[in-house]
Design a protein around this motif. Structure first.
Motif, short mmCIF file in Angstrom:
data_model
loop_
_atom_site.label_atom_id
_atom_site.label_comp_id
_atom_site.label_asym_id
_atom_site.label_seq_id
_atom_site.Cartn_x
_atom_site.Cartn_y
_atom_site.Cartn_z
N MET A 1 0.95 -1.38 0.06
CA MET A 1 0.15 0.00 -0.07
C MET A 1 0.95 1.18 -0.04
N SER A 2 0.35 2.25 -0.56
CA SER A 2 1.06 3.60 -0.71
C SER A 2 0.79 4.39 0.63
N GLN A 3 1.56 5.47 0.76
CA GLN A 3 1.21 6.28 1.74
C GLN A 3 0.14 7.39 1.34
N LYS A 4 -0.76 8.02 2.11
CA LYS A 4 -1.72 8.98 1.49
C LYS A 4 -0.96 10.16 1.10
N PRO A 5 -1.07 10.81 0.31
CA PRO A 5 -0.64 12.44 -0.20
C PRO A 5 -1.03 13.37 0.62
N PHE A 6 -0.31 14.44 0.80
CA PHE A 6 -0.79 15.72 1.46
C PHE A 6 -1.43 16.37 0.35
N ALA A 7 -2.79 17.21 0.97
CA ALA A 7 -3.28 17.96 0.32
C ALA A 7 -2.58 19.47 0.03
N GLU A 8 -1.81 19.99 0.94
CA GLU A 8 -0.97 20.99 0.91
C GLU A 8 0.30 20.88 1.47
N LEU A 9 1.25 21.28 0.94
CA LEU A 9 2.82 21.35 1.18
C LEU A 9 3.27 22.58 0.86
N ALA A 10 4.01 23.29 1.81
CA ALA A 10 4.53 24.65 1.44
C ALA A 10 5.76 24.44 0.29
N PRO A 11 5.67 25.17 -0.75
CA PRO A 11 6.67 25.22 -1.69
C PRO A 11 8.31 25.52 -1.24
N ASN A 12 9.23 25.10 -1.71
CA ASN A 12 10.57 25.40 -1.54
C ASN A 12 10.73 24.86 -0.07
N SER A 13 10.42 23.59 0.22
CA SER A 13 10.48 23.25 1.61
C SER A 13 11.18 21.89 1.35
N TRP A 14 11.67 21.13 2.66
CA TRP A 14 11.99 19.48 2.64
C TRP A 14 10.78 18.90 2.35
N GLU A 15 9.71 18.99 3.06
CA GLU A 15 8.50 18.46 2.61
C GLU A 15 8.22 18.34 1.32
N PHE A 16 8.11 19.50 0.63
CA PHE A 16 7.76 19.42 -0.76
C PHE A 16 8.64 18.72 -1.67
N GLU A 17 9.80 18.36 -1.30
CA GLU A 17 10.84 17.57 -1.74
C GLU A 17 10.93 16.14 -1.66
N ASN A 18 9.90 15.72 -0.57
CA ASN A 18 10.08 14.49 -0.13
C ASN A 18 8.75 13.64 0.01
N GLU A 19 7.78 14.65 -0.03
CA GLU A 19 6.38 13.94 0.22
C GLU A 19 5.33 14.19 -1.10
N ALA A 20 4.30 13.22 -1.04
CA ALA A 20 3.32 13.65 -2.29
C ALA A 20 2.43 14.65 -1.94
N LEU A 21 2.13 15.50 -2.94
CA LEU A 21 1.47 16.48 -2.84
C LEU A 21 0.29 16.55 -3.87
N ILE A 22 -0.92 16.25 -3.50
CA ILE A 22 -2.08 16.16 -4.45
C ILE A 22 -3.37 16.94 -3.93
N LYS A 23 -3.70 17.96 -4.39
CA LYS A 23 -4.87 18.66 -4.07
C LYS A 23 -6.25 17.99 -4.52
N PRO A 24 -7.01 17.65 -3.57
CA PRO A 24 -8.09 16.92 -3.84
C PRO A 24 -8.82 17.19 -5.08
N THR A 25 -9.20 18.71 -5.24
CA THR A 25 -9.89 18.96 -6.05
C THR A 25 -9.49 18.94 -7.84
N GLY A 26 -8.29 18.42 -7.83
CA GLY A 26 -7.74 18.18 -9.23
C GLY A 26 -8.40 17.00 -9.87
N PHE A 27 -9.07 16.11 -9.07
CA PHE A 27 -9.73 14.89 -9.62
C PHE A 27 -11.17 15.43 -10.06
N ARG A 28 -11.39 15.61 -11.52
CA ARG A 28 -12.62 16.22 -11.95
C ARG A 28 -13.53 15.30 -12.45
N GLU A 29 -14.42 15.58 -13.13
CA GLU A 29 -15.58 14.57 -13.46
C GLU A 29 -15.11 13.75 -14.39
N TYR A 30 -14.27 13.91 -15.45
CA TYR A 30 -13.68 12.93 -16.25
C TYR A 30 -12.60 13.05 -16.84
#
Length: 506
Positions: A1-30
């Protein structure tokens, strides 16, 4: 199983370079769309490359769930970051046990063609389509020629955001060669335009510039290239044939060169916009009606599917009626119209945005701007004594607005539309008027399309691709009447604090 992505991460940061960022609204109707960003942009990213990798793992997991052969065609559009996004997606797909067939730089219809050409069931096309620079996204499918609808997108969202992507053995990578060349040859196969035609081909410096001029010349027409050099900064305008800036530039080129027609293509080449020989922009729904009229005598009794943004003239057209043709109005969206056309066995589906879905025997059912352009050129070839403007004037008169999009955040736009739908239903029930006429009917299959007593109508719906609403107006009376109806819609929308400025107005 994969890890859950973060909905927000600060740009230009350690977390942004090491964790998955996916804003949920990007999954659209089709399909999927996110603001990825570009050098110099000050808007925070909604997706990073580890997020794309998680998306690929989730997509591969879904493909296994669907029980189809674990092979996929993958391509990317021409933006500064698209290749990186594609490769991150491929890493996730391979980790999920999918065999990736990479076709390189492509149009969306090139990727759809490759599903048939390579006999592969699945597709993932990395593209932001006509969205402005800084956006990215993926168009996906697992049953050619269809692309995902709400059911598949909901399940994909659940897998990815829930960290349910599964690693499997068996993944692999194949770099496919020659697909672009075979795609161009396929589009032009059997087409030999006899009538001398001069065509302005406008590509907005997007991906289509690598395909369109060569394909059109192979069909036998003279091509005037306009912004066909690849430049991912889009220096003149965003490649979008619904954008008035692009249409006006096409108009100027058609008049300057004395061209017979101008054909404009969006960033991933699945849409086509048209300017006639007199410099008039013909919105794609009316091009659809012109094509339907041309095809009706050849294929009597055909069904045509059109979206709710499209002209009401289809329903009352005498040529279609004479040849026993029927029209079905359905939800806006390339996946919806594509799927509906296949379900009904329609000859073609048309969207006001410029997606054309020509089915067997005139196409494979997927949206392809070059196939639409081919149909327009063949229509002109079958009518050698008529210009594009003559064919436009042969249509019943109606006046249309362009597609106009006020800002409305993804998180709230569907709730806003629900309230707007209820407001117009109440207005209709109470006998209220718009621009001096009562509302005769309300269609709520996709937002609200209200029709007035004389056949004029207005549409308000949520955009499936961007944080916007969509407004379209048509009237059989005058352009002034279109503006009057639009002004009343704009006044209604001004009462919703969640709705912002329009991208363009009448």
């Amino acid at each position: 199983m994969s890890q859950k992505p973060f909905a927000e991460l600060a740009p230009n940061s350690w977390e942004f370079e090491n964790e998955a960022l996916i804003k949920p609204t990007g999954f659209r109707e089709y399909d999927a769309r996110w603001w990825f960003g570009h050098p110099g942009s000050d808007k925070p990213s909604e997706l990073n490359l580890y997020g794309v990798q998680a998306l690929g793992l989730g997509l591969g997991t879904l493909i296994h769930e669907l029980g189809v052969e674990p092979k996929i065609v993958v391509g990317h559009d021409f933006r500064s970051y698209s290749l990186s996004v594609k490769q991150a997606l491929e890493v996730g797909l391979m980790a999920s046990g999918i065999e990736v067939h990479d076709i390189g730089l492509a149009l969306s219809p090139t990727a759809y063609f490759a599903q048939f050409d390579l006999d592969i069931p699945c597709v993932a096309m990395v593209t932001a389509s006509h969205n402005s620079n800084g956006w990215t996204g993926v168009k996906m499918g697992a049953a050619r020629p269809l692309t995902f609808g709400p059911d598949e997108m909901s399940r994909l969202k659940e897998i990815v955001l829930g960290g349910k992507g599964q690693h499997r053995e068996g993944g692999g990578y194949v770099r496919e060669q020659g697909v672009a060349e075979r795609f161009i040859a396929d589009v032009a196969e059997g087409v030999d335009i006899k009538r001398p035609l001069k065509v302005v081909a406008a590509c907005g410096n997007g991906t289509a510039g690598a395909f369109v001029p060569q394909a059109l010349r192979a069909m036998g027409v003279e091509v005037i290239e306009m912004d066909c050099d690849l430049d991912h900064t889009f220096p003149r305008y965003n490649p979008n044939p619904e954008d008035m800036q692009m249409l006006h530039a096409m108009r100027d080129a058609v008049l300057e060169h004395g061209a017979d027609v101008g054909l404009g293509f969006d960033g991933d080449g699945d849409r086509c916009g048209v300017i006639d020989n007199e410099g008039e922009e013909i919105f794609a729904d009316k091009i659809g009606l012109m094509l339907a009229r041309d095809l009706a005598p050849l294929y009597p009794g055909s069904t045509f599917v059109v979206d709710v943004k499209s002209t009401g003239l289809f329903a009352i057209d005498p040529v279609l009626e004479e040849h026993g043709c029927k029209t079905d109005y359905f939800k806006t969206g390339h996946s919806y119209i594509k799927r509906r056309s296949k379900e009904l066995g329609a000859l073609a589906g048309f969207e006001k945005s410029g997606h054309f879905f020509l089915q067997d025997p005139i196409g494979r059912g997927y949206d392809d701007g070059l196939v639409a352009a081919r149909a327009v050129l063949q229509m002109l070839d079958r009518n050698p004594d008529k210009t594009m403007a003559d064919l436009r004037r042969a249509l019943p008169v109606s006046f249309q607005s362009p597609t106009m999009s006020p800002a409305c955040a993804d998180e709230v736009k569907y709730g806003v539309i629900d309230r707007i739908v209820a407001e117009y239903q109440t207005k209709a029930d109470q006998g209220a008027t718009v621009a001096g006429r009562k509302i005769a009917a309300v269609n709520t299959v996709n937002g609200v399309r209200f029709s007035l007593e004389d056949g004029a109508w207005g549409l308000v719906r949520a955009s499936s691709n961007t944080p916007n609403l969509v407004v379209v107006v048509e009237s059989p009376n005058s352009s002034d009447d279109v503006k009057a109806i639009f002004d009343e819609i704009a006044l209604t929308l001004s009462g919703y604090e969640e709705v912002g400025e329009f991208d363009q107005k009448l």
